[in-house]
Design an enzyme around this catalytic site. Structure first.
Site, PDB file in Angstrom:
ATOM      1  N   GLU A  60       0.816  -1.220   0.000  1.00  0.00           N
ATOM      2  CA  GLU A  60       0.000   0.000   0.000  1.00  0.00           C
ATOM      3  C   GLU A  60       0.849   1.268   0.000  1.00  0.00           C
ATOM      4  O   GLU A  60       0.483   2.264  -0.623  1.00  0.00           O
ATOM      5  CB  GLU A  60      -0.958  -0.006   1.200  1.00  0.00           C
ATOM      6  N   ILE A  87      -5.079   0.652   4.762  1.00  0.00           N
ATOM      7  CA  ILE A  87      -4.521   1.923   4.304  1.00  0.00           C
ATOM      8  C   ILE A  87      -3.335   2.362   5.168  1.00  0.00           C
ATOM      9  O   ILE A  87      -2.504   3.149   4.742  1.00  0.00           O
ATOM     10  CB  ILE A  87      -5.629   3.007   4.264  1.00  0.00           C
ATOM     11  N   PRO A  89      -0.425   1.026   6.116  1.00  0.00           N
ATOM     12  CA  PRO A  89       0.948   0.964   5.590  1.00  0.00           C
ATOM     13  C   PRO A  89       1.253   2.109   4.609  1.00  0.00           C
ATOM     14  O   PRO A  89       2.412   2.438   4.399  1.00  0.00           O
ATOM     15  CB  PRO A  89       1.006  -0.393   4.875  1.00  0.00           C
ATOM     16  N   HIS A 129     -11.273  -5.631   9.009  1.00  0.00           N
ATOM     17  CA  HIS A 129     -12.009  -5.499   7.749  1.00  0.00           C
ATOM     18  C   HIS A 129     -13.290  -4.711   7.948  1.00  0.00           C
ATOM     19  O   HIS A 129     -14.238  -4.833   7.174  1.00  0.00           O
ATOM     20  CB  HIS A 129     -12.317  -6.866   7.142  1.00  0.00           C
TER      21      HIS A 129
END
Lengths: 338, 323
Positions: A60, A87, A89, A129
């Site tokens: 990412e 998101i 990283p 998630h």
């Protein structure tokens, strides 16, 4: 008019922009050959080629860093981060590079980058998630933050995001990809074809970034919400038979302060609802803004209904998720106060 | 070897190195005297790397730089007056004073910016390289980074993507032996960062980073490969910073010995280049001195320009956050 769910509407937005602007490219994990884990980019690589719809490694930081370089060098990239939970990283590249580029170069450089990412819970995804990290991004100056609540807005706002010369982080509440979920998991799923906002024009149109929408006018109180909560709020308001004015914030940055002010000055009461955790959540900014703008109109303390201040719990999904019951209680509290 | 290199190119490299050296020595003094606000990471000692690479580039080739970035911008054609003005925080600076030492950048010169985040640049260079290839140009992008940054995940992700997409990107590692204050042996288990190249599927090349001609030749090959569509290269330049990680202190430090500093100063890139130029009859000692004097005057003029430039207006504080 054609019926689309949110996935089809987002796909249509990217299809149109890939067709209109040769500088638009789409990059992300599984977006090309496979068509995206949520099918949002389905068929785009076949139509536009591997050089424009690009499968990226699971990296990412690399994806976001590279779209910055593409953006400053003449392209208009759309990056997909497969889940908003992935998101982080790439957070350094967003916070330290993408958002600050224009300011630190006194306007010489800009990166017209859109970062799309499915967010939110209600899908039994557990901690990694289900998150709603929009508040983290609204705290960073230099990026815009958007979250649509229906297919029509999703397409129109995504087109605006891609055309915007500023970077836009575009969160897609994945619980409502296929239908307007009202917060009751025991009811059968309702498809977008039953909802007026499921009617989506085939061609190009845009919905401006920076405008909230009054989705239900009312006199008794104002409910500020966005994403999935727009539908939960509508269901809750029906249960209490309150004449609630429901505002879909739609774009967190820039915030449409005028529409919020106008509403609360009229109703004098305000409930704020979001899925994200409460402490330092975006609701705190909304609450502070209402207090600053409408203090002398307020007849009751503002109430926030949010996810609990815990990681997203697997076992307690529907206790964590701010459903109709909690929202009804908040509405009653605000109506009874003062 | 150097036989194919024209006198003109050698003199060009030499002048660029002198420009960096005198700029940095002057900037260091001004910072020490409290005239330049904030921290400076000086490039003194590493000049051969920036200059040996940059003489190959046009303004349409992009570079990403590091926190130690003044040398990269000067080598790419940066002007002293706008650079000093940026360091002084004046409105005439490259970024109207809003970037400062660690964030100086310039669109016209293809300088994507010094970068206060270690490892911040490589992924951006990959994107710029992607665009160069996508738009079918022959331009390259070069990412300068240090041995310390080679441990960052961002470097790994960038190197993998550049090799995967066969992009015209050159990763130039300025291995000065220290990640901030930590010796290389204490921050990675390898001696040669170039060893990592094979793990990405790109060539890894090691070069003496104090020898500008060696850098020039190795960089030339890597850049030619990139322009020909043959993909990225990891070019490791063994070099040394004469001063501290930040600021001007050079000697008497706890984390490295004075003997070590003296050893590297004995292989000074400008001295070595001047010896070569004198030996080949290209530039006499006297002519070299004249260049130093000329550049010193230009540097002084840059300082005066900066000091007499206005501060940014208060309104500009709120400008350029969004379009």
């Amino acid at each position: 008019m054609p019926q689309m769910n949110m996935i089809q509407a987002l796909n249509s937005a990217m299809d149109i922009m890939l067709g209109r602007d040769p500088g638009v490219i789409v990059i992300g994990e599984d977006v090309g050959y496979f068509g995206g884990v949520f099918r949002t980019t389905d068929g785009l690589q076949r139509k536009y080629g591997e050089h424009r719809v690009i499968d990226a490694p699971i990296a990412e930081g690399g994806i976001i860093g590279s779209v910055i370089g593409m953006g400053v060098n003449g392209l208009r990239p759309v990056a997909e981060i497969q889940f908003a939970d992935y998101i982080y990283p790439g957070f350094d590249q967003i916070a330290s590079q993408l958002a600050k580029l224009r300011y630190r170069t006194a306007g010489e450089f800009c990166a017209p980058v859109t970062i799309r990412s499915p967010c939110g819970g209600g899908i039994r995804g557990g901690q990694t998630h289900s998150q709603s990290p929009e508040g983290l991004f609204t705290h960073i100056c230099g990026i815009k933050v958007v979250m649509p609540s229906n297919p029509y807005d999703a397409k129109g706002l995504l087109i605006s995001a891609i055309e915007d010369d500023d970077p836009v982080v575009f969160f897609e509440p994945k619980r409502i990809y296929n239908g307007p979920f009202d917060g009751d998991p025991d009811k059968p799923a309702v498809p977008w074809s039953t909802h007026p906002a499921g009617e989506v024009p085939e061609g190009y149109y845009s919905v401006p970034i920076g405008r909230a929408e009054v989705v239900r006018p009312g006199e008794d109180l104002t409910i500020l919400c966005y994403g999935t909560m727009v539908h939960v709020a509508q269901a809750a308001a029906r249960l209490v038979e309150a004449d609630a004015e429901i505002i879909d914030v739609r774009t967190m940055v820039p915030l449409d302060v005028a529409t919020l002010r106008q509403s609360v000055e009229k109703t004098g009461r305000c409930v704020i609802v979001h899925e994200a955790t409460r402490f330092s959540g975006y609701g705190a900014e909304l609450s502070a803004t209402i207090q600053e703008e409408c203090f002398y109109s307020l007849e009751a303390p503002i109430v926030r209904v949010c996810g609990w201040d815990t990681p997203y719990p697997h076992a307690f999904e529907w206790q964590y998720f701010p459903g109709q019951k909690r929202l009804v209680a908040a509405i009653e509290q605000v109506l009874e106060a003062g | 070897m150097s036989k194919q290199i024209s006198d003109e190119v050698l003199l060009d490299i030499h002048r660029r190195m002198v420009r960096i050296r005198i700029f940095e020595e002057t900037a260091g003094k001004l910072a020490e005297d409290g005239k330049i606000p904030g921290a400076l990471h000086l490039y003194v000692g590493e000049e051969a790397v920036a200059c040996g690479v940059m003489v190959h580039l046009s303004n349409k080739d992009w570079i990403t730089s590091t926190h130690r970035g003044h040398g990269h911008l000067i080598a790419k054609g940066g002007e002293f007056d706008r650079m000093f003005a940026e360091l002084f925080g004046r409105s005439t600076g490259y970024c109207k004073g809003k970037g400062g030492s660690m964030h100086v950048s310039n669109l016209d010169l293809g300088m994507l910016g010094a970068n206060g985040i270690v490892g911040g640049g490589p992924p951006i260079a990959v994107g710029a390289g992607f665009s160069n290839k996508f738009r079918k140009t022959k331009n390259v992008s070069i990412s300068f980074f240090g041995d310390g940054a080679s441990n960052e995940g961002a470097f790994h992700e960038a190197a993998n993507m550049a090799a995967l997409y066969k992009l015209p990107v050159i990763f130039v590692c300025e291995n000065n032996g220290y990640g901030e204050y930590t010796p290389q042996a204490n921050h990675q288990a390898i001696v040669d960062v170039a060893d990592r190249a094979s793990g990405y599927g790109m060539p890894g090349v090691i070069v003496d980073g104090m020898d500008a001609v060696a850098v020039y030749e190795a960089a030339g090959e890597a850049i030619e490969r990139a322009r020909n569509g043959e993909g990225p290269t990891l070019l490791e330049c063994k070099t040394y910073r004469y001063y501290d990680h930040v600021g001007v202190r050079g000697m008497g430090m706890t984390y490295r010995t004075d003997e070590e500093v003296e050893y590297w100063k004995g292989r000074d890139p400008i001295d070595m280049m001047e010896a070569r130029l004198a030996e080949q009859g290209i530039l006499s000692k006297k002519d070299a001195e004249a260049i130093h004097e000329e550049v010193t005057k230009q540097v002084q003029a840059g300082v005066e320009f900066a000091e007499s430039s206005p501060m940014p207006t208060p309104e500009s504080l709120l400008e350029d956050v969004y379009a």
